[in-house]
Write an enzyme that holds these catalytic residues in place. Structure first.
Site, mmCIF file in Angstrom:
data_model
loop_
_atom_site.group_PDB
_atom_site.id
_atom_site.type_symbol
_atom_site.label_atom_id
_atom_site.label_comp_id
_atom_site.label_asym_id
_atom_site.label_seq_id
_atom_site.Cartn_x
_atom_site.Cartn_y
_atom_site.Cartn_z
ATOM 1 N N ASP A 69 -40.469 -20.970 -26.167
ATOM 2 C CA ASP A 69 -39.940 -20.042 -27.218
ATOM 3 C C ASP A 69 -40.792 -19.327 -27.808
ATOM 4 O O ASP A 69 -41.523 -19.972 -28.658
ATOM 5 C CB ASP A 69 -38.808 -20.592 -27.876
ATOM 6 C CG ASP A 69 -38.078 -20.021 -28.797
ATOM 7 O OD1 ASP A 69 -37.519 -19.111 -28.260
ATOM 8 O OD2 ASP A 69 -38.046 -20.071 -30.112
ATOM 9 N N THR A 102 -37.751 -13.063 -28.144
ATOM 10 C CA THR A 102 -38.768 -13.225 -29.101
ATOM 11 C C THR A 102 -40.260 -13.024 -28.297
ATOM 12 O O THR A 102 -41.191 -12.787 -28.864
ATOM 13 C CB THR A 102 -38.709 -14.292 -29.807
ATOM 14 O OG1 THR A 102 -38.765 -15.705 -29.023
ATOM 15 C CG2 THR A 102 -37.668 -14.376 -30.896
ATOM 16 N N THR A 103 -40.181 -13.518 -27.077
ATOM 17 C CA THR A 103 -41.541 -13.517 -26.471
ATOM 18 C C THR A 103 -41.695 -12.252 -25.965
ATOM 19 O O THR A 103 -42.892 -11.617 -26.077
ATOM 20 C CB THR A 103 -41.549 -14.419 -25.241
ATOM 21 O OG1 THR A 103 -40.910 -15.623 -25.509
ATOM 22 C CG2 THR A 103 -42.886 -14.696 -24.859
ATOM 23 N N ASP A 400 -30.677 -19.955 -28.914
ATOM 24 C CA ASP A 400 -30.912 -18.325 -28.176
ATOM 25 C C ASP A 400 -29.620 -18.068 -27.454
ATOM 26 O O ASP A 400 -29.259 -16.994 -27.482
ATOM 27 C CB ASP A 400 -32.005 -18.759 -27.128
ATOM 28 C CG ASP A 400 -33.354 -18.410 -27.919
ATOM 29 O OD1 ASP A 400 -33.587 -18.549 -29.258
ATOM 30 O OD2 ASP A 400 -34.488 -18.296 -27.185
#
Lengths: 542, 593
Positions: A69, A102-103, A400
């Site tokens: 994550d 988020t990545t 998530d």
């Protein structure tokens, strides 16, 4: 540079105490910043996509986290550089707003910076680049809107939601049972969702974990799970139709805040005090009993005597329940938190259909389940797993997935995943670039190139030839006109799992529209901010 | 040079050593020159080049002047192949460490704690060894954490060593595959397929004797013996296997091992250990109280029997004459006397308290002919309440509604030199006590761990009665099935599947090696045997040859084997997936001030 050389190559000093200060200006500053930003992006690049690798993070205390994550990696990375911290913030704000991607957002920002650097080298002013990016991001966001699909779901038709959550989960270590976890997440979100207002309060979903069992044992509980057991080992383990008194006062003799002394100087006083003390415990328990409570949940401890009295009067009790959990219980059961015994009334009791204590494994691990609550809008996702690391990672993954489901309820538009949306945007931005006169045109084109970085990273991580794959998919998008979209086919993406088709509709890979839009906007914003910095002066650390 | 020394902060010595050389480089050095510089440094024998430094140099090499450190000063980052290597090496080191304890002829380890007293533990139990290690390598930590995880130790109880060894072997094979440029994700996919296939193969071969009670009991005996044979109890495994099986059968399917109490008493030999169906409390009976009570009514209590303070906050005694002190003392005594009277009103002849009982109330109890036991610890109280069926009381006003515990006989028994109190004929038939005897504390501790393993395995087997043969047989069955899968799988994954089967075979190899046998020869023969239909061949460590496991009576629980297989695959997968290790700077102690 604050350092100059004379004709013999010897350095001489311009700024006082320059050894202790570092200063970067102009192009150098921008390049330094860009390189810092890119370094962060480079770390995350390999984690992108279903075949992305994990990172092992060893905390200052020596605890090991293995995760995929983006937000977690950056948060735990102990970053020192200011620009790198901006990237961490970027990933965090994506996490707060959207919860997923988020990545991707960091990788995108990294590639935008990379493109910017090339433009800087050609002598384009950073502000013009920033403006160009801004224009391009607007085009991209609009285009995303255009290629998005509305996507129907209802209380009973959750399949589409589950599919989207599965896309999110497939890149995590839990992908072994992604179907199950996706279903749990969707059901949890639907249970607390306000479908009319299209809003979801994620605070009502408690994600809790306990070491032991298998990942497959993870379950969704329509109620609350508290990691506590009954205060007395022989209290009943199961209570039907419980009336719950939620107390924040201890079952103990009172402790006034002001300092005082009770002096005992005669035998009578001693006797009186003894009786009073006895009476005190009796009253407390009686008060709870009188209002009709069948379960007492208390934030504080019990005296041994009070404990036995409770048990004796057949009033099960739980002690040392944390403040947050107490609030959740109060919300779920519709009860009121009562700070004093005197204020306890029947209306203030919470109601729950079933309260039971469940034990796990061969050791005495017990949890308290409060189910069928009056207000069924509080649910708990209860994670089981082999070890703490696994549970923590699952918690993050579930978070998530929950966020994705919430976003879909807020706005049920989706775009297709697997890099297809980025490719479509890239094509659109590229096409639009030529319409802009001026230097911005270059920046807009660079933006289009930067968008390609995400599908490229996806392909790379999946072990495909990045350039070949990307160009093939790109041409496919332009070539096949579909009836839905007159111009292009924006469903073609990278075939990460080697299924054999590039059509993301068939692979059921979706992402939320707001998530994608937010990614583009946030990444552009941060890049703009970084580009505008032209002087970095930092005092020495030691 | 100034800039360089800035890069090399922390490597002052470095820049100092090479300052002359460095000055030869131009200020805006090109990447090539920097690498030259590095190479030179290495040539001179400066082998330990810090990662942080190298990494910083890479960023220099890309951007000329732009040097950016992303991480804090002491933090380090390892990437790609290097990270993978670090984790492989760490994990394999752990595996090699416990490898020699595997199997019936495995060796023990001495663990010396660094704490005060430097206590020494001698053990063969994988979980105990791993728990006591101080590990720095993050990957090794993963393996240890995964292994001593609750699942393996609490819920299955045994097979901790096997998990680590199998995971280590899997990583060893994976390392070779990575070296030949196979993507870790492909390897993971292959491993997953192989693990699934291996599980299926085992499922096909399981024997379930649940229906036949007699046979089931012999199965349990065999499993217990197999588990115990690798431990210190192997000398008396017959005895202990029977002990463990009896204890577990008393539980009647519950997996709650709390009702089996283990008491360790040094002295005697391991053979003198016994199973007692009652409950034994390691406490003394008060002086002058009856030593033997039949048909006892027991009140289990948690109450203060020392001074019974006034609990109202801030209360204190303040008097102005000696006479009043005496009065209050008398009142206190009276209070205690009343309390004791109340307790006696329950009609009991045995009183067990969690807290201290002072001499005065003790005397009162003795006068009333009631057996009073003080200071039973928390577990003891709960267990006693559980087995005797009484409730734990703290107030004594309503004697009629307090549930008392009952048992047929309470007596004082002697084990070695210690006196213990035995409650026999208790209401709950599940409880029982195992008294372990042995020469020293080390022996007893190890015996307890071994027995715990055996009890866990057995209690799981009672619930899931599927049984397999032992002695490397299941590994060979799995390896065979996995090999066949490899042959039919197209693509790169087949390499990984093949590697999985090689890793499986490593377990019988290790068992044979540890027993000092010719492993290559034996495993080859074993493989040949297994190519026949329905072979029961495994390694017979005692005679040093391939033997028939069903005749030798070596069995293992299916649940344990399955857990070993899945945990090891999971651990290997977790480590394989990592491509970067970021180590944060260690937390600084506040010692500078």
């Amino acid at each position: 540079m604050a350092l100059a050389f004379d004709e013999y190559g010897r350095p001489f000093i311009i700024i006082k105490e320059q050894e202790q200060k570092t200063r970067l200006r102009g192009l150098d500053a921008q390049k330094a910043n860009i390189s810092a930003g890119r370094s962060v992006a480079r770390i995350l690049r390999t984690s992108l996509g279903p075949k992305g690798m994990d990172k092992m993070l060893s905390s200052p205390d020596g605890d090991v986290t293995i995760t995929n994550d983006g937000a977690t990696i950056l948060e735990q990375m102990d970053v020192d550089n200011q620009i790198a911290k901006l990237m961490v913030e970027l990933s965090r704000s994506q996490d707060y707003e959207i919860g997923d991607g988020t990545t991707g957002v960091v990788v995108m920002a990294g590639s935008l910076l990379e493109q910017a650097e090339k433009l800087l080298e050609r002598g384009i002013h950073p502000i013009r680049i920033a403006e160009g990016y801004e224009l391009a991001s607007r085009i991209a966001v609009e285009h995303l809107e255009r290629i998005a699909h509305k996507f129907e779901f209802g209380e009973n038709n959750i399949e589409s939601l589950v599919q989207t959550c599965m896309t999110t989960l497939s890149s995590k270590i839990v992908n072994r049972c992604k179907r199950q976890l996706a279903e749990i997440s969707v059901k949890a979100v639907l249970a607390v969702a306000d479908l009319e207002r299209k809003d979801v309060n994620l605070d009502l979903i408690k994600v809790d974990g306990k070491v032991g069992g298998k990942l497959e044992d993870t379950e969704l509980i329509y109620g609350i799970v508290v990691d506590k057991d009954m205060s007395h080992p022989q209290m009943p383990k199961q209570i039907q139709d419980a009336n719950i008194a939620i107390l924040t006062c201890p079952f103990e003799p009172p402790k006034p805040k002001t300092k005082h002394k009770v002096d005992i100087d005669t035998v009578e006083k001693f006797e009186a005090l003894r009786r009073q003390e006895h009476q005190y415990f009796d009253d407390m328990v009686q008060q709870c009993k009188d209002v009709g409570a069948t379960l007492v949940i208390c934030q504080w401890g019990f005296d041994d005597e009070a404990n036995h009295l409770l048990m004796h009067r057949n009033l099960p009790a739980v002690r040392w329940v944390g403040g947050v959990e107490l609030e959740l219980i109060a919300i779920a059961t519709g009860g009121r938190i009562v700070p004093r015994f005197q204020e306890l009334t029947a209306e203030k009791l919470g109601k729950a259909g079933l309260v039971r204590e469940k034990s796990f494994g061969t050791t005495k691990d017990r949890m308290l389940y409060i189910e069928h609550c009056a207000n069924s809008r509080a649910v708990t996702v209860f994670i089981r797993g082999g070890n703490k690391m696994m549970i923590e990672e699952t918690k993050r993954s579930i978070h998530d997935a929950l966020c994705v489901a919430r976003n879909l309820i807020r706005n049920n538009s989706i775009v297709y995943g697997g890099g297809s949306a980025e490719i479509a945007c890239s094509i659109a931005v590229e096409a639009a670039a030529d319409r802009y006169p001026g230097v911005e045109q270059y920046a807009i084109r660079a933006f289009a190139d930067a968008l390609d970085a995400i599908p490229m990273a996806l392909a790379e991580n999946s072990g495909l030839q990045p350039i070949e794959t990307l160009s093939a998919v790109k041409s496919q998008q332009i070539k096949i006109p579909t009836r839905v979209m007159q111009e292009n086919n924006p469903h073609c993406g990278i075939d990460c799992n080697d299924v054999g088709t590039t059509d993301m509709r068939e692979q059921n890979v979706f992402e939320t529209l707001i998530g994608k839009q937010q990614q583009v906007l946030l990444a552009t914003q941060v890049v703009k901010m970084i580009l505008k910095i032209d002087d970095v002066i930092s005092a020495a650390e030691f | 040079i100034y800039v360089l020394s800035d890069f090399l902060r922390g490597q002052h010595l470095f820049s100092h050593l090479f300052s002359s050389r460095v000055s030869a480089l131009s200020f805006r050095s090109t990447p090539l020159r920097f690498y030259l510089f590095l190479v030179k440094a290495e040539l001179i024998g400066w082998q330990h080049i810090d990662f942080g430094f190298e990494w910083r140099c890479t960023s220099i090499s890309h951007f000329g002047m732009a040097i950016e450190r992303i991480l804090k000063d002491d933090a380090s980052e390892e990437k790609g192949e290097r990270a993978r290597m670090a984790s492989f090496v760490g994990a394999m080191a752990i595996a090699d460490l416990v490898k020699t304890t595997l199997g019936p002829k495995g060796m023990d380890k001495i663990l010396q704690s660094t704490g005060r007293g430097q206590t020494v533990t001698v053990t063969n139990d994988g979980a105990t060894i791993l728990k006591s290690l101080h590990i720095d390598n993050p990957a090794a930590k993963v393996l240890v954490e995964l292994d001593i995880s609750k699942v393996q130790d609490d819920e299955v109880g045994d097979g901790t060593t096997s998990v680590v060894v199998l995971a280590g072997e899997l990583l060893r094979e994976a390392e070779k595959l990575v070296a030949s440029k196979i993507h870790p994700m492909t390897i993971i996919a292959g491993f997953r397929m192989a693990a699934e296939c291996a599980r299926e193969a085992l499922l096909k071969k399981v024997v379930d004797n649940k229906a036949n009670e007699e046979k089931f009991k012999t199965d349990l005996m065999k499993i217990a013996k197999t588990t115990l044979s690798s431990k210190i109890l192997s000398q008396d495994k017959e005895h202990f296997a029977k002990l463990a099986v009896d204890a577990v059968l008393r539980l009647k399917g519950s997996t709650n091992l709390e009702s089996i109490q283990i008491i360790k008493k040094p002295g005697g030999s391991l053979k003198d250990s016994f199973l007692d169906e009652g409950f034994i409390l390691d406490k003394k009976i008060g002086i002058g109280q009856p030593k033997r009570i039949e048909n006892a009514n027991i009140l289990v209590a948690n109450t203060a029997m020392d001074t019974d303070k006034v609990k109202i906050y801030g209360a204190r005694v303040r008097v102005d004459s000696m006479a009043k002190v005496a009065d209050i003392e008398a009142a206190e005594k009276q209070k205690m006397r009343e309390k004791v009277d109340k307790i006696l009103a329950h009609g009991i002849n045995c009183f067990v308290n969690r807290q201290l009982i002072y001499n005065f109330p003790e005397e009162l109890f003795a006068n009333a002919g009631v057996l009073a036991i003080e200071h039973a610890d928390f577990d003891g109280i709960e267990r006693l309440a559980l087995v005797t069926g009484g409730e734990i009381a703290s107030t004594f006003d309503n004697p009629e509604s307090v549930k008392l515990g009952h048992c047929k006989l309470i007596e004082e028994i002697m084990i070695g030199e210690d006196k213990l109190i035995k409650f026999s004929g208790v209401e709950m038939g599940q409880a029982c006590t195992v008294v372990l005897r042995g020469a020293s504390h080390h022996v007893l501790d190890e015996a307890e761990r071994s027995l715990h393993d055996a009890l866990c395995v057995l209690s799981q087997t009672v619930n899931d009665s599927r049984v397999l043969f032992g002695g490397g047989w299941p590994e060979m069955v799995m390896a065979k099935a996995v090999d066949e899968l490899a042959r039919t799988t197209p693509g790169k994954r087949s390499h990984a599947i093949e590697a999985f089967s090689r890793a499986l075979v490593a377990i019988p190899t290790t068992i044979a090696d540890n027993a000092g046998l010719d492993s290559a020869e034996l495993v080859a023969r074993l493989r040949a045997e297994h190519n026949k239909e329905d072979s029961n061949a495994g390694i017979d460590v005692i005679s040093g040859s391939v033997g028939n496991m069903s005749e030798l009576g070596i069995s293992e629980a299916f649940k344990v084997k399955q857990a070993v297989l899945l945990s090891a695959t999971e651990a290997a997968e977790m480590i394989l997936r990592v491509d970067e290790i970021i180590t944060c700077a260690p937390r600084r102690r506040e010692d500078r001030m």
